[in-house]
Design a protein around this motif. Structure first.
Motif, PDB file in Angstrom:
ATOM      1  N   UNK A  71       0.819  -1.217   0.000  1.00 30.93           N
ATOM      2  CA  UNK A  71       0.000   0.000   0.000  1.00 30.93           C
ATOM      3  C   UNK A  71       0.850   1.264   0.000  1.00 30.93           C
ATOM      4  N   UNK A  72       1.884   1.246  -0.828  1.00 30.19           N
ATOM      5  CA  UNK A  72       2.833   2.357  -0.854  1.00 30.19           C
ATOM      6  C   UNK A  72       2.388   3.388  -1.887  1.00 30.19           C
ATOM      7  N   UNK A  73       2.287   4.643  -1.450  1.00 32.20           N
ATOM      8  CA  UNK A  73       1.986   5.727  -2.388  1.00 32.20           C
ATOM      9  C   UNK A  73       3.249   6.525  -2.694  1.00 32.20           C
ATOM     10  N   UNK A  74       4.231   6.479  -1.727  1.00 36.74           N
ATOM     11  CA  UNK A  74       5.480   7.210  -1.958  1.00 36.74           C
ATOM     12  C   UNK A  74       6.637   6.235  -1.841  1.00 36.74           C
ATOM     13  N   UNK A  75       7.027   5.630  -2.969  1.00 37.38           N
ATOM     14  CA  UNK A  75       8.092   4.623  -2.937  1.00 37.38           C
ATOM     15  C   UNK A  75       9.424   5.222  -2.492  1.00 37.38           C
ATOM     16  N   UNK A  76      10.216   4.386  -1.796  1.00 39.96           N
ATOM     17  CA  UNK A  76      11.538   4.848  -1.381  1.00 39.96           C
ATOM     18  C   UNK A  76      12.500   4.824  -2.570  1.00 39.96           C
ATOM     19  N   UNK A  77      13.387   5.819  -2.650  1.00 44.40           N
ATOM     20  CA  UNK A  77      14.356   5.871  -3.757  1.00 44.40           C
ATOM     21  C   UNK A  77      15.142   4.554  -3.825  1.00 44.40           C
ATOM     22  N   UNK A  78      15.290   4.016  -5.022  1.00 45.89           N
ATOM     23  CA  UNK A  78      16.085   2.804  -5.199  1.00 45.89           C
ATOM     24  C   UNK A  78      15.311   1.522  -5.017  1.00 45.89           C
ATOM     25  N   UNK A  79      14.134   1.585  -4.367  1.00 42.83           N
ATOM     26  CA  UNK A  79      13.321   0.373  -4.234  1.00 42.83           C
ATOM     27  C   UNK A  79      12.765   0.003  -5.609  1.00 42.83           C
ATOM     28  N   UNK A  80      12.380  -1.268  -5.766  1.00 47.41           N
ATOM     29  CA  UNK A  80      11.610  -1.642  -6.943  1.00 47.41           C
ATOM     30  C   UNK A  80      10.160  -1.285  -6.673  1.00 47.41           C
ATOM     31  N   UNK A  81       9.444  -0.826  -7.696  1.00 49.36           N
ATOM     32  CA  UNK A  81       8.038  -0.458  -7.491  1.00 49.36           C
ATOM     33  C   UNK A  81       7.139  -1.355  -8.331  1.00 49.36           C
ATOM     34  N   UNK A  82       6.168  -1.997  -7.662  1.00 53.16           N
ATOM     35  CA  UNK A  82       5.098  -2.686  -8.376  1.00 53.16           C
ATOM     36  C   UNK A  82       3.906  -1.745  -8.385  1.00 53.16           C
ATOM     37  N   UNK A  83       3.587  -1.264  -9.590  1.00 52.60           N
ATOM     38  CA  UNK A  83       2.507  -0.292  -9.727  1.00 52.60           C
ATOM     39  C   UNK A  83       1.247  -0.979 -10.210  1.00 52.60           C
ATOM     40  N   UNK A  84       0.134  -0.265 -10.061  1.00 58.85           N
ATOM     41  CA  UNK A  84      -1.149  -0.769 -10.555  1.00 58.85           C
ATOM     42  C   UNK A  84      -1.958   0.428 -11.006  1.00 58.85           C
ATOM     43  N   UNK A  85      -2.522   0.331 -12.191  1.00 57.15           N
ATOM     44  CA  UNK A  85      -3.379   1.366 -12.769  1.00 57.15           C
ATOM     45  C   UNK A  85      -2.593   2.631 -13.125  1.00 57.15           C
ATOM     46  N   UNK A  86      -3.289   3.715 -13.304  1.00 54.15           N
ATOM     47  CA  UNK A  86      -2.729   4.886 -13.975  1.00 54.15           C
ATOM     48  C   UNK A  86      -1.865   5.825 -13.165  1.00 54.15           C
ATOM     49  N   UNK A  87      -2.245   6.106 -11.912  1.00 54.29           N
ATOM     50  CA  UNK A  87      -1.586   7.196 -11.190  1.00 54.29           C
ATOM     51  C   UNK A  87      -0.293   6.764 -10.517  1.00 54.29           C
ATOM     52  N   UNK A  88       0.735   6.477 -11.321  1.00 52.47           N
ATOM     53  CA  UNK A  88       1.993   5.989 -10.761  1.00 52.47           C
ATOM     54  C   UNK A  88       2.826   7.169 -10.290  1.00 52.47           C
ATOM     55  N   UNK A  89       3.261   7.163  -9.016  1.00 47.76           N
ATOM     56  CA  UNK A  89       4.079   8.279  -8.531  1.00 47.76           C
ATOM     57  C   UNK A  89       5.434   8.277  -9.242  1.00 47.76           C
ATOM     58  N   UNK A  90       6.062   9.454  -9.366  1.00 50.02           N
ATOM     59  CA  UNK A  90       7.394   9.499  -9.973  1.00 50.02           C
ATOM     60  C   UNK A  90       8.344   8.660  -9.126  1.00 50.02           C
ATOM     61  N   UNK A  91       9.270   7.915  -9.793  1.00 54.81           N
ATOM     62  CA  UNK A  91      10.111   6.988  -9.044  1.00 54.81           C
ATOM     63  C   UNK A  91      11.436   6.798  -9.764  1.00 54.81           C
ATOM     64  N   UNK A  92      12.540   6.730  -8.966  1.00 52.40           N
ATOM     65  CA  UNK A  92      13.856   6.616  -9.605  1.00 52.40           C
ATOM     66  C   UNK A  92      14.447   5.207  -9.534  1.00 52.40           C
ATOM     67  N   UNK A  93      13.617   4.201  -9.298  1.00 57.27           N
ATOM     68  CA  UNK A  93      14.078   2.811  -9.362  1.00 57.27           C
ATOM     69  C   UNK A  93      13.286   2.066 -10.410  1.00 57.27           C
TER      70      UNK A  93
END
Ligand code: TXA
Ligand code: MG
Length: 317
Positions: free
Chosen positions: A237-259
């Motif tokens: 249930x992450x809305x603000x991923x930590x820098x460098x983490x891998x992000x599993x996104x779902x649907x349209x509103x993906x937060x900006x992420x550098x991993x």
């Protein structure tokens, strides 16, 4: 280890190998399974050894025809109705085991019930026919690890432990079968899966109870809290991923992420998300991240099964 395309000849060879007590990995419509002759105690013991699976966790028996299910278990009229709606397909029913079943006691971990499913995948069906035996088959991963949706996942986890890995490409559902307990007038959900509880309730004509233990955990034996676990830590249930983490996104509103980011379904489709979930966990592990952050996934329909797997992936190990 040999990964071979699931040709007719390869399936015939695999069926013969099963009859000698060997382990064969094969595709189903849910995930790849690690199959053995369910009537051969030594063969079944090999499954537990290969996976590192605790012996108290019983296995699903796969059959090709309803008559075969009836020789192994007592199907109530309700179970018959569910079978005619959902078999072949990703529904596993736990039913009273017949004393004449001929199944190894290891398969059922000494219980007087047996979990049976009739897979829809043509390779699975042909393999059961070629073996001429009911197949005990858990998911073909090391115990506690992420279930395999590709033959290469099986090879990575269990390569040397199986005589053959039959390759038929990615599995369609990507999540394991739904496991229910069925008696004469009652259905209990033991593991949410590829068929939703609502689908089952519609056919059963009754509510599907969620069986919980004193701690509020599902009661299916062997449904351990930590399961489906990648190497990386998992945060939900992450809305603000930590820098460098891998992000599993779902649907349209993906937060900006550098991993690395894997969007399970940009359109927000739960069927597509389920199909890609386990490969996403494995691929982010392969990318070398130490944490996997997962955006919220709605807990409706197939979302119940997706969130079940994610909670176990995130549970303390
Ligand atoms: O989609 C699937 O179901 C895949 C493919 C290969 O068919 N198989 C699979 O098997 O997921 P496995 O062993 O990973 O999961 C079997 C589940 C476990 O949670 C186990 O505890 C439960 O079924 N189970 C088996 N026999 C049972 C029984 N007699 N009573 C209650 N739960 C049972
Ligand atoms: Mg499993």
């Amino acid at each position: 280890m040999s990964v071979v395309p699931a040709s007719e000849a390869a399936i015939a060879t695999a069926g013969a190998a099963i009859r000698t007590g060997a382990l064969v990995a094969f595709p189903t419509e849910t995930v790849y399974g690690l199959g053995a002759d369910a009537t051969n105690g030594e063969a079944v013991a090999r499954i537990f050894a290969a996976k590192g699976r605790p012996r108290f966790n019983p296995l699903i028996v796969h059959v090709a025809a309803i008559e075969d299910a009836r020789t192994l278990a007592r199907l109530s009229p309700l179970a018959e109705r569910l079978a005619s709606s959902f078999w072949p397909g990703p529904l596993t029913m736990v039913m009273p085991r017949k004393v004449t079943s001929g199944l190894s006691d290891l398969v059922t971990a000494g219980l007087d019930t047996v979990a049976i499913r009739m897979p829809a995948h043509p390779v699975a069906r042909q393999l059961i026919a070629a073996a001429g035996r009911p197949l005990a088959a858990p998911s073909a991963n090391r115990s506690g690890h992420v279930s395999p949706t590709l033959a290469s996942h099986v090879a990575a986890d269990l390569g040397e432990r199986c005589a053959m890995i039959l390759d038929a490409g990615p599995t369609r559902h990507g999540l394991e079968s739904t496991v229910i307990g069925v008696d004469s007038d009652d259905v209990v959900l033991l593991r949410p899966g590829a068929i939703t509880a609502d689908d089952i309730a519609a056919v059963a004509g009754c509510d599907v109870r969620r069986a919980l233990d004193a701690n509020g955990k599902p009661v299916s034996p062997g449904q351990l809290a930590s399961h489906y676990a990648p190497k990386a830590a998992v945060r939900l249930n992450v809305m603000r991923p930590r820098p460098g983490a891998g992000l599993i996104a779902f649907a349209g509103d993906v937060p900006p992420h550098d991993g690395p980011v894997i969007n399970l379904s940009p359109e927000g489709n739960l069927v597509e998300a389920a199909a890609g979930l386990f490969a996403a966990l494995r691929n982010l592990d392969a990318a070398g991240v130490s944490e996997i952050d997962v955006m919220p996934i709605p807990d409706v329909g197939l979302g119940e099964a997706i969130n079940d797997r994610l909670r176990r992936a995130a549970a303390p190990r």
